[in-house]
Motif scaffolding. Sequence first.
Motif, PDB file in Angstrom:
ATOM      1  N   ILE A 293     -60.941   7.623  38.083  1.00 26.60           N
ATOM      2  CA  ILE A 293     -61.729   8.254  39.323  1.00 26.60           C
ATOM      3  C   ILE A 293     -62.109   6.776  39.963  1.00 26.60           C
ATOM      4  CG2 ILE A 293     -62.104  10.586  38.851  1.00 26.60           C
ATOM      5  CD1 ILE A 293     -65.176   9.515  38.013  1.00 26.60           C
ATOM      6  N   ILE A 294     -62.408   6.754  41.344  1.00 28.99           N
ATOM      7  CA  ILE A 294     -63.002   5.559  41.934  1.00 28.99           C
ATOM      8  C   ILE A 294     -64.487   5.230  41.361  1.00 28.99           C
ATOM      9  CG2 ILE A 294     -63.455   4.611  44.146  1.00 28.99           C
ATOM     10  CD1 ILE A 294     -61.432   6.636  45.376  1.00 28.99           C
ATOM     11  N   HIS A 295     -64.641   4.090  41.171  1.00 31.78           N
ATOM     12  CA  HIS A 295     -66.003   3.431  41.123  1.00 31.78           C
ATOM     13  C   HIS A 295     -66.544   3.135  42.249  1.00 31.78           C
ATOM     14  CE1 HIS A 295     -68.978   1.136  38.308  1.00 31.78           C
ATOM     15  NE2 HIS A 295     -69.406   1.385  39.470  1.00 31.78           N
ATOM     16  N   GLY A 296     -65.748   2.234  42.930  1.00 31.81           N
ATOM     17  CA  GLY A 296     -66.153   1.542  44.150  1.00 31.81           C
ATOM     18  C   GLY A 296     -65.059   0.797  44.762  1.00 31.81           C
TER      19      GLY A 296
ATOM     20  N   LEU B 281     -77.444   2.595  57.466  1.00 29.84           N
ATOM     21  CA  LEU B 281     -77.679   3.484  56.443  1.00 29.84           C
ATOM     22  C   LEU B 281     -76.693   4.637  56.510  1.00 29.84           C
ATOM     23  CD1 LEU B 281     -81.547   3.852  56.736  1.00 29.84           C
ATOM     24  CD2 LEU B 281     -80.473   2.439  55.364  1.00 29.84           C
ATOM     25  N   LEU B 282     -76.397   5.018  55.386  1.00 36.36           N
ATOM     26  CA  LEU B 282     -75.515   5.957  55.112  1.00 36.36           C
ATOM     27  C   LEU B 282     -76.088   7.475  55.155  1.00 36.36           C
ATOM     28  CD1 LEU B 282     -71.953   6.399  54.838  1.00 36.36           C
ATOM     29  CD2 LEU B 282     -72.773   6.685  52.238  1.00 36.36           C
TER      30      LEU B 282
ATOM     31  N   TRP C 291     -72.327   7.794  46.429  1.00 33.23           N
ATOM     32  CA  TRP C 291     -71.993   6.977  47.356  1.00 33.23           C
ATOM     33  C   TRP C 291     -72.576   6.448  48.191  1.00 33.23           C
ATOM     34  CZ3 TRP C 291     -69.868  12.703  48.918  1.00 33.23           C
ATOM     35  CH2 TRP C 291     -68.891  13.288  48.045  1.00 33.23           C
ATOM     36  N   ARG C 292     -73.730   6.907  48.424  1.00 32.61           N
ATOM     37  CA  ARG C 292     -74.890   5.891  49.078  1.00 32.61           C
ATOM     38  C   ARG C 292     -75.318   4.771  48.521  1.00 32.61           C
ATOM     39  NH1 ARG C 292     -80.275   9.165  50.093  1.00 32.61           N
ATOM     40  NH2 ARG C 292     -80.460   8.596  47.960  1.00 32.61           N
ATOM     41  N   SER C 293     -75.242   4.700  46.910  1.00 31.81           N
ATOM     42  CA  SER C 293     -75.869   3.492  46.229  1.00 31.81           C
ATOM     43  C   SER C 293     -74.745   2.701  46.368  1.00 31.81           C
ATOM     44  CB  SER C 293     -75.953   3.944  44.760  1.00 31.81           C
ATOM     45  OG  SER C 293     -74.888   4.400  44.203  1.00 31.81           O
ATOM     46  N   GLU C 294     -73.203   2.982  46.432  1.00 27.03           N
ATOM     47  CA  GLU C 294     -72.226   2.032  46.438  1.00 27.03           C
ATOM     48  C   GLU C 294     -72.052   1.599  47.737  1.00 27.03           C
ATOM     49  OE1 GLU C 294     -69.501   1.131  44.426  1.00 27.03           O
ATOM     50  OE2 GLU C 294     -71.266   1.717  42.956  1.00 27.03           O
ATOM     51  N   TRP C 295     -72.316   2.159  48.953  1.00 28.15           N
ATOM     52  CA  TRP C 295     -72.405   1.776  50.009  1.00 28.15           C
ATOM     53  C   TRP C 295     -73.494   0.768  50.286  1.00 28.15           C
ATOM     54  CZ3 TRP C 295     -69.616   0.745  54.346  1.00 28.15           C
ATOM     55  CH2 TRP C 295     -70.493   0.509  55.485  1.00 28.15           C
TER      56      TRP C 295
ATOM     57  N   GLY D 213     -70.574  -1.981  50.148  1.00 24.40           N
ATOM     58  CA  GLY D 213     -69.820  -1.430  51.360  1.00 24.40           C
ATOM     59  C   GLY D 213     -70.533  -2.290  52.688  1.00 24.40           C
ATOM     60  N   VAL D 214     -71.772  -2.460  52.669  1.00 19.92           N
ATOM     61  CA  VAL D 214     -72.327  -2.934  53.992  1.00 19.92           C
ATOM     62  C   VAL D 214     -71.857  -4.647  53.915  1.00 19.92           C
ATOM     63  CG1 VAL D 214     -74.260  -1.475  54.192  1.00 19.92           C
ATOM     64  CG2 VAL D 214     -74.489  -3.717  52.699  1.00 19.92           C
ATOM     65  N   ILE D 215     -71.502  -5.111  52.939  1.00 18.47           N
ATOM     66  CA  ILE D 215     -70.970  -6.514  52.854  1.00 18.47           C
ATOM     67  C   ILE D 215     -69.624  -6.581  53.626  1.00 18.47           C
ATOM     68  CG2 ILE D 215     -70.230  -8.374  51.500  1.00 18.47           C
ATOM     69  CD1 ILE D 215     -71.911  -7.280  49.167  1.00 18.47           C
ATOM     70  N   SER D 216     -68.992  -5.493  53.818  1.00 20.13           N
ATOM     71  CA  SER D 216     -67.753  -5.836  54.538  1.00 20.13           C
ATOM     72  C   SER D 216     -67.865  -4.836  55.702  1.00 20.13           C
ATOM     73  CB  SER D 216     -66.554  -5.211  53.721  1.00 20.13           C
ATOM     74  OG  SER D 216     -66.568  -4.155  53.238  1.00 20.13           O
ATOM     75  N   GLU D 217     -69.110  -4.356  56.132  1.00 21.52           N
ATOM     76  CA  GLU D 217     -69.287  -3.467  57.453  1.00 21.52           C
ATOM     77  C   GLU D 217     -68.610  -3.953  58.550  1.00 21.52           C
ATOM     78  OE1 GLU D 217     -72.648  -0.654  59.350  1.00 21.52           O
ATOM     79  OE2 GLU D 217     -73.065  -2.227  57.815  1.00 21.52           O
ATOM     80  N   ALA D 218     -68.706  -5.404  58.990  1.00 22.86           N
ATOM     81  CA  ALA D 218     -68.145  -5.877  60.103  1.00 22.86           C
ATOM     82  C   ALA D 218     -66.582  -5.365  60.243  1.00 22.86           C
ATOM     83  CB  ALA D 218     -68.250  -7.459  60.139  1.00 22.86           C
TER      84      ALA D 218
END
Length: 223
Positions: A63-66, A80-81, A108-112, A116-121
């Motif tokens: 399963i996906i971790h991140g 914010l997710l 999912w929120r903790s992974e974001w 996730g926010v690092i690559s948000e652009a």
Amino acid sequence: MRFGNIMSLVFVLSLFLLLEVPKSCIAYDYFSFPQTWPKGYCNKQIDEHKTFHCPGKIPKKFIIHGLWPQPSQQAPNGSLLVEEDLKPVEKELGLDWPNLIGKNFIFWRSEWQAHGVISEAQFPKLEYFKTALHIYKQNDLLEILTKEKIVPKAKEVYSVTSVLEAVKKHTEHDPQVVCYTDSKKNVSALYEIRICLTSNATSYRNCPNPHGSCGDGNLLFPK
């Protein structure tokens, strides 16, 4: 339009672009895409006394971790997710990216927030999760290992190199394996495999330190 008005407009536009620089210029070289083997993960929690069990039925697939921009860095403040953001893919995420020890959205929120926010652009919220799901569909690790006759066993062990080579046969690049020590059997046991992709997440690339925490010997693929 008068010259003064033009210059004012240029100034405002320039200021706007400058304000966007910190977000758009966040540097990362590649993505690590970790997939967790649930039985190994749950056994690890028990072995390390973090929890006595994983509640519910343990999936019999990776399963996906991140989806982690690398090298690892402090995540900036990003969007914010909220649960509504993931409604279009919520069912799919529940199947392929479940939380083994709690509520899915918390995971999912903790992974974001951490990654996730690092690559948000480049990958806004929904696109980030869709990208992870797409990569997952292209890399069924259990199927990849099974083709090379590497399947979960209660006692039989496999060489770490054979696991790495099985995944490399699929991606043509080095993955990375992550293990914990099974204290009862005194052997390294697999709980995660990571593949690496370029910064636009469209091509494979070599992962650093392929043997990870598994060493150069053998590993158990927990059943």
